[in-house]
Design a protein around this motif. Structure first.
Motif, PDB file in Angstrom:
ATOM      1  N   THR A   7       0.785  -1.041   0.070  1.00 14.39           N
ATOM      2  CA  THR A   7      -0.089  -0.096  -0.012  1.00 14.39           C
ATOM      3  C   THR A   7       0.979   1.292   0.029  1.00 14.39           C
ATOM      4  OG1 THR A   7      -1.791  -1.243   1.374  1.00 14.39           O
ATOM      5  CG2 THR A   7      -2.065   1.169   1.064  1.00 14.39           C
ATOM      6  N   VAL A   8       0.592   2.366  -0.936  1.00 17.46           N
ATOM      7  CA  VAL A   8       1.406   3.254  -1.107  1.00 17.46           C
ATOM      8  C   VAL A   8       0.501   4.621  -1.233  1.00 17.46           C
ATOM      9  CG1 VAL A   8       3.095   4.575  -2.745  1.00 17.46           C
ATOM     10  CG2 VAL A   8       2.870   1.877  -2.659  1.00 17.46           C
ATOM     11  N   SER A   9       1.122   5.522  -0.046  1.00 19.43           N
ATOM     12  CA  SER A   9       0.307   6.879  -0.181  1.00 19.43           C
ATOM     13  C   SER A   9       0.952   7.777  -0.876  1.00 19.43           C
ATOM     14  CB  SER A   9       0.243   7.397   1.253  1.00 19.43           C
ATOM     15  OG  SER A   9      -0.548   6.383   2.153  1.00 19.43           O
ATOM     16  N   ILE A  10       0.499   8.546  -1.649  1.00 15.19           N
ATOM     17  CA  ILE A  10       1.003   9.635  -2.278  1.00 15.19           C
ATOM     18  C   ILE A  10       0.299  11.037  -2.067  1.00 15.19           C
ATOM     19  CG2 ILE A  10       1.398  10.496  -4.986  1.00 15.19           C
ATOM     20  CD1 ILE A  10       1.508   7.357  -5.447  1.00 15.19           C
ATOM     21  N   SER A  11       1.296  12.005  -1.987  1.00 15.53           N
ATOM     22  CA  SER A  11       0.819  13.322  -1.838  1.00 15.53           C
ATOM     23  C   SER A  11       0.850  14.075  -3.165  1.00 15.53           C
ATOM     24  CB  SER A  11       1.458  14.147  -0.765  1.00 15.53           C
ATOM     25  OG  SER A  11       1.190  15.368  -0.682  1.00 15.53           O
ATOM     26  N   LEU A  12       0.039  14.785  -3.428  1.00 17.79           N
ATOM     27  CA  LEU A  12      -0.088  15.665  -4.786  1.00 17.79           C
ATOM     28  C   LEU A  12      -0.370  17.323  -4.532  1.00 17.79           C
ATOM     29  CD1 LEU A  12      -2.246  13.036  -6.536  1.00 17.79           C
ATOM     30  CD2 LEU A  12      -0.072  13.432  -7.141  1.00 17.79           C
ATOM     31  N   PRO A  13       0.614  17.749  -3.895  1.00 18.56           N
ATOM     32  CA  PRO A  13       0.564  19.200  -3.617  1.00 18.56           C
ATOM     33  C   PRO A  13       0.242  20.054  -4.967  1.00 18.56           C
ATOM     34  CG  PRO A  13       2.965  18.670  -3.369  1.00 18.56           C
ATOM     35  CD  PRO A  13       1.964  17.369  -3.788  1.00 18.56           C
ATOM     36  N   LEU A  78       8.778   5.800  -7.357  1.00 18.41           N
ATOM     37  CA  LEU A  78       9.583   6.885  -6.881  1.00 18.41           C
ATOM     38  C   LEU A  78      10.008   7.621  -7.952  1.00 18.41           C
ATOM     39  CD1 LEU A  78      11.513   5.157  -3.982  1.00 18.41           C
ATOM     40  CD2 LEU A  78       9.780   7.286  -3.951  1.00 18.41           C
ATOM     41  N   ARG A  79      10.430   6.966  -9.021  1.00 19.40           N
ATOM     42  CA  ARG A  79      11.041   7.618 -10.388  1.00 19.40           C
ATOM     43  C   ARG A  79       9.759   8.270 -11.429  1.00 19.40           C
ATOM     44  NH1 ARG A  79      13.546   2.808 -11.247  1.00 19.40           N
ATOM     45  NH2 ARG A  79      12.316   2.404 -12.820  1.00 19.40           N
ATOM     46  N   SER A  80       8.662   7.731 -11.371  1.00 17.80           N
ATOM     47  CA  SER A  80       7.629   8.075 -12.326  1.00 17.80           C
ATOM     48  C   SER A  80       6.402   8.938 -12.009  1.00 17.80           C
ATOM     49  CB  SER A  80       7.083   6.900 -12.958  1.00 17.80           C
ATOM     50  OG  SER A  80       6.253   6.222 -12.215  1.00 17.80           O
ATOM     51  N   VAL A  81       6.269   9.124 -10.604  1.00 20.11           N
ATOM     52  CA  VAL A  81       4.990   9.830 -10.102  1.00 20.11           C
ATOM     53  C   VAL A  81       5.313  11.223  -9.751  1.00 20.11           C
ATOM     54  CG1 VAL A  81       3.415  10.065  -8.006  1.00 20.11           C
ATOM     55  CG2 VAL A  81       3.981   7.906  -9.126  1.00 20.11           C
ATOM     56  N   ASP A  82       4.473  12.269 -10.295  1.00 19.05           N
ATOM     57  CA  ASP A  82       4.704  13.509 -10.146  1.00 19.05           C
ATOM     58  C   ASP A  82       3.915  13.837  -8.989  1.00 19.05           C
ATOM     59  OD1 ASP A  82       5.168  16.055 -10.456  1.00 19.05           O
ATOM     60  OD2 ASP A  82       3.430  16.633 -12.032  1.00 19.05           O
ATOM     61  N   GLY A  83       4.604  13.411  -7.680  1.00 19.07           N
ATOM     62  CA  GLY A  83       4.098  13.878  -6.349  1.00 19.07           C
ATOM     63  C   GLY A  83       5.074  13.293  -5.545  1.00 19.07           C
ATOM     64  N   ARG A  84       4.800  13.452  -4.212  1.00 19.19           N
ATOM     65  CA  ARG A  84       5.722  12.838  -2.925  1.00 19.19           C
ATOM     66  C   ARG A  84       4.952  11.535  -2.713  1.00 19.19           C
ATOM     67  NH1 ARG A  84       4.583  18.261  -0.126  1.00 19.19           N
ATOM     68  NH2 ARG A  84       5.680  19.622  -1.372  1.00 19.19           N
ATOM     69  N   VAL A  85       5.859  10.547  -3.001  1.00 19.22           N
ATOM     70  CA  VAL A  85       5.476   9.056  -2.565  1.00 19.22           C
ATOM     71  C   VAL A  85       5.759   9.067  -0.958  1.00 19.22           C
ATOM     72  CG1 VAL A  85       5.940   6.748  -2.554  1.00 19.22           C
ATOM     73  CG2 VAL A  85       6.091   8.330  -4.644  1.00 19.22           C
ATOM     74  N   GLY A  86       4.910   8.944  -0.179  1.00 19.64           N
ATOM     75  CA  GLY A  86       4.907   8.817   1.431  1.00 19.64           C
ATOM     76  C   GLY A  86       5.106   7.540   1.989  1.00 19.64           C
ATOM     77  N   GLU A  87       3.880   7.433   3.000  1.00 19.77           N
ATOM     78  CA  GLU A  87       4.244   5.758   3.425  1.00 19.77           C
ATOM     79  C   GLU A  87       3.950   4.696   2.520  1.00 19.77           C
ATOM     80  OE1 GLU A  87       2.123   3.512   7.184  1.00 19.77           O
ATOM     81  OE2 GLU A  87       1.425   5.674   6.631  1.00 19.77           O
ATOM     82  N   MET A  88       4.930   3.647   2.763  1.00 24.26           N
ATOM     83  CA  MET A  88       4.513   2.362   1.862  1.00 24.26           C
ATOM     84  C   MET A  88       4.895   1.106   2.790  1.00 24.26           C
ATOM     85  SD  MET A  88       7.450   2.539  -1.283  1.00 24.26           S
ATOM     86  CE  MET A  88       7.347   4.023  -2.153  1.00 24.26           C
ATOM     87  N   THR A  89       3.613   0.387   2.923  1.00 27.30           N
ATOM     88  CA  THR A  89       3.547  -0.810   3.663  1.00 27.30           C
ATOM     89  C   THR A  89       3.398  -2.057   3.097  1.00 27.30           C
ATOM     90  OG1 THR A  89       1.149  -0.469   4.122  1.00 27.30           O
ATOM     91  CG2 THR A  89       2.505   0.880   5.490  1.00 27.30           C
ATOM     92  N   ARG A  90       4.013  -3.024   3.604  1.00 27.24           N
ATOM     93  CA  ARG A  90       4.011  -4.357   2.872  1.00 27.24           C
ATOM     94  C   ARG A  90       3.369  -5.290   3.933  1.00 27.24           C
ATOM     95  NH1 ARG A  90       9.452  -5.794  -0.146  1.00 27.24           N
ATOM     96  NH2 ARG A  90       9.562  -3.649  -1.186  1.00 27.24           N
ATOM     97  N   GLU A  91       2.157  -6.114   3.530  1.00 27.58           N
ATOM     98  CA  GLU A  91       1.649  -7.179   4.644  1.00 27.58           C
ATOM     99  C   GLU A  91       1.606  -8.421   3.616  1.00 27.58           C
ATOM    100  OE1 GLU A  91      -2.946  -7.989   6.119  1.00 27.58           O
ATOM    101  OE2 GLU A  91      -2.095  -6.298   5.366  1.00 27.58           O
ATOM    102  N   TRP A  92       2.383  -9.390   4.472  1.00 27.39           N
ATOM    103  CA  TRP A  92       2.500 -10.627   3.640  1.00 27.39           C
ATOM    104  C   TRP A  92       1.187 -11.615   4.083  1.00 27.39           C
ATOM    105  CZ3 TRP A  92       6.289 -12.347   0.444  1.00 27.39           C
ATOM    106  CH2 TRP A  92       7.225 -11.179   0.127  1.00 27.39           C
ATOM    107  N   LEU A  93       0.691 -12.181   3.219  1.00 24.85           N
ATOM    108  CA  LEU A  93      -0.710 -13.068   3.862  1.00 24.85           C
ATOM    109  C   LEU A  93       0.015 -14.633   3.768  1.00 24.85           C
ATOM    110  CD1 LEU A  93      -3.355 -11.301   1.618  1.00 24.85           C
ATOM    111  CD2 LEU A  93      -2.669 -11.053   4.032  1.00 24.85           C
TER     112      LEU A  93
END
Length: 93
Positions: A7-13, A78-93
């Protein structure tokens, strides 16, 4: 079978319209959804113009392959999004 949920949160100021939000996100769904081992969707912040949350479900036979795909997704975001990539979380099932 190994499964991870990234799950990735992205800020788009400064984003002022839905059209601009889609342009700034740069086709994440189309780019990552082509891989049959990855399912992707905008999972949160859909009503906000200045933020977005994306979830990637990665599936493979080996845990190393899942880890590799998650790392690749993170790096490409991180390279391609025109915004600030914030929190990245991984959950294993």
């Amino acid at each position: 079978m190994h499964i991870a949920i990234l799950t990735v949160s992205i800020s788009l100021p400064g984003c002022r319209s839905l059209k601009e939000k889609r342009q700034r996100m740069g086709g994440i769904h189309e780019r990552f959804g082509r891989n049959p081992a990855v399912a992707v969707c905008e999972s949160g912040e859909r009503d906000r113009l200045d933020a977005s949350e994306w979830t990637f479900v990665v599936v493979a036979q080996e845990s190393q392959k899942v880890e590799s795909l998650c790392n690749e997704i993170e790096e490409r975001l991180l390279r391609s999004v025109d915004g600030r990539v914030g929190e990245m979380t991984r959950e294993w099932l």
